[in-house]
Enzyme design. Structure first.
Site, PDB file in Angstrom:
ATOM      1  N   GLY A 299     -55.410   5.351  35.659  1.00 22.11           N
ATOM      2  CA  GLY A 299     -54.337   4.504  35.151  1.00 22.11           C
ATOM      3  C   GLY A 299     -53.015   4.961  35.756  1.00 22.11           C
TER       4      GLY A 299
ATOM      5  N   GLN B  63     -43.979   5.865  36.264  1.00 20.44           N
ATOM      6  CA  GLN B  63     -44.494   7.021  37.003  1.00 20.44           C
ATOM      7  C   GLN B  63     -44.226   6.941  38.503  1.00 20.44           C
ATOM      8  OE1 GLN B  63     -48.572   6.787  35.017  1.00 20.44           O
ATOM      9  NE2 GLN B  63     -48.313   8.972  35.360  1.00 20.44           N
TER      10      GLN B  63
ATOM     11  N   CYS C 269     -52.633  13.459  32.946  1.00 20.90           N
ATOM     12  CA  CYS C 269     -51.635  12.485  33.389  1.00 20.90           C
ATOM     13  C   CYS C 269     -51.224  12.839  34.807  1.00 20.90           C
ATOM     14  CB  CYS C 269     -50.425  12.545  32.456  1.00 20.90           C
ATOM     15  SG  CYS C 269     -49.135  11.363  32.878  1.00 20.90           S
ATOM     16  N   LEU C 270     -51.141  11.855  35.695  1.00 17.56           N
ATOM     17  CA  LEU C 270     -50.768  12.135  37.085  1.00 17.56           C
ATOM     18  C   LEU C 270     -49.364  12.733  37.185  1.00 17.56           C
ATOM     19  CD1 LEU C 270     -52.206   9.052  39.020  1.00 17.56           C
ATOM     20  CD2 LEU C 270     -53.242  11.307  38.689  1.00 17.56           C
TER      21      LEU C 270
ATOM     22  N   HIS D  99     -52.709   5.265  26.485  1.00 13.77           N
ATOM     23  CA  HIS D  99     -51.960   6.280  27.250  1.00 13.77           C
ATOM     24  C   HIS D  99     -50.933   5.609  28.176  1.00 13.77           C
ATOM     25  CE1 HIS D  99     -51.715  10.150  29.691  1.00 13.77           C
ATOM     26  NE2 HIS D  99     -51.192   9.255  30.524  1.00 13.77           N
ATOM     27  N   GLU D 100     -51.374   4.563  28.891  1.00  9.66           N
ATOM     28  CA  GLU D 100     -50.460   3.880  29.822  1.00  9.66           C
ATOM     29  C   GLU D 100     -49.380   3.109  29.076  1.00  9.66           C
ATOM     30  OE1 GLU D 100     -50.550   4.837  32.807  1.00  9.66           O
ATOM     31  OE2 GLU D 100     -52.486   5.822  32.530  1.00  9.66           O
TER      32      GLU D 100
ATOM     33  N   HIS E 250     -46.513   5.152  28.308  1.00 12.10           N
ATOM     34  CA  HIS E 250     -45.591   5.355  29.433  1.00 12.10           C
ATOM     35  C   HIS E 250     -44.484   4.298  29.463  1.00 12.10           C
ATOM     36  CE1 HIS E 250     -47.005   8.759  31.732  1.00 12.10           C
ATOM     37  NE2 HIS E 250     -48.251   8.305  31.758  1.00 12.10           N
TER      38      HIS E 250
HETATM   39 NI    NI Z   1     -50.003   9.349  32.228  1.00 11.32          NI
END
Ligand code: NI
Length: 198
Positions: free
Chosen positions: A45, A50, A107-108, A149-150, A153
């Protein structure tokens, strides 16, 4: 085009993102670039903040969860995720329901850190897809988890915000190091507190 992933500590990750409309410039290109960026980083995701854009857009490809290793049974939480690749524009969570369950999230933007986060098992989401078709759907299993989760963000929330005060204190040093770029990572990132760029 692969875009740098913004690391923990950048204010864009803490900002509530803005809705967009059909005239948003080069949206198709942005979505394609986000998929390329996410795949390069082996993510499932990626949300627009991000990559430094404070807009309500995120993408998901949950198909890695549906991969079954030889000799292993399929994971029931991954049912139906073989081709689960979706774009979410201007999403709104209409409802979250079911029991809370813990899952080790990553998380990236926060590489090399995973912590257990508790969330409800189902989520009802309304959103526009990449063709500006309005949808309302219910998701469960890993799909719900990634979407929650996304979605966080675009609200300016990170998974670390869900942890206990004690846990936050324990990982604080790691988070500071990540924002300074003091972390081994094999995809392109932008670190807010790095002193000199390599
Ligand atoms: Ni994330």
């Amino acid at each position: 085009m692969i875009l740098p992933v913004v690391a923990y500590g950048d204010p864009v990750l803490k900002r509530e993102a803005e809705e967009i409309d059909k005239d948003y410039p080069e949206l198709k290109k942005l979505i394609a670039d986000m998929f390329e960026t996410m795949y390069e980083a082996s993510g499932v995701g990626l949300a627009a903040p991000q990559i430094g854009k404070s807009i309500r857009l995120f993408i998901v490809d949950a198909s890695p969860f549906a991969e079954v290793e030889e000799g292993e049974d399929p994971d029931p939480m991954a049912e139906g995720l073989e081709n689960f690749k979706k774009v979410f524009i201007n999403p709104i969570i209409e409802e979250e329901k079911g029991e809370e369950w813990g899952f080790n999230e990553g998380c990236l933007s926060i590489p090399k850190l995973r912590e257990e986060v508790f969330r409800k098992e189902k989520v009802v989401l309304s959103y526009y897809d990449e063709n500006w078709k309005l949808k309302e759907e219910e998701f469960d299993g890993y799909a719900a988890r990634i979407i929650q989760h996304e979605y966080d963000h675009v609200e300016g929330i990170l998974f670390t915000d869900h942890l206990s005060t004690l846990k936050k204190r324990l990982i604080n040093k790691k988070l500071q190091n990540i924002s300074k770029g003091e972390v081994e990572v094999d995809y392109k990132m932008k670190f807010p507190a790095r002193k000199k760029q390599r």
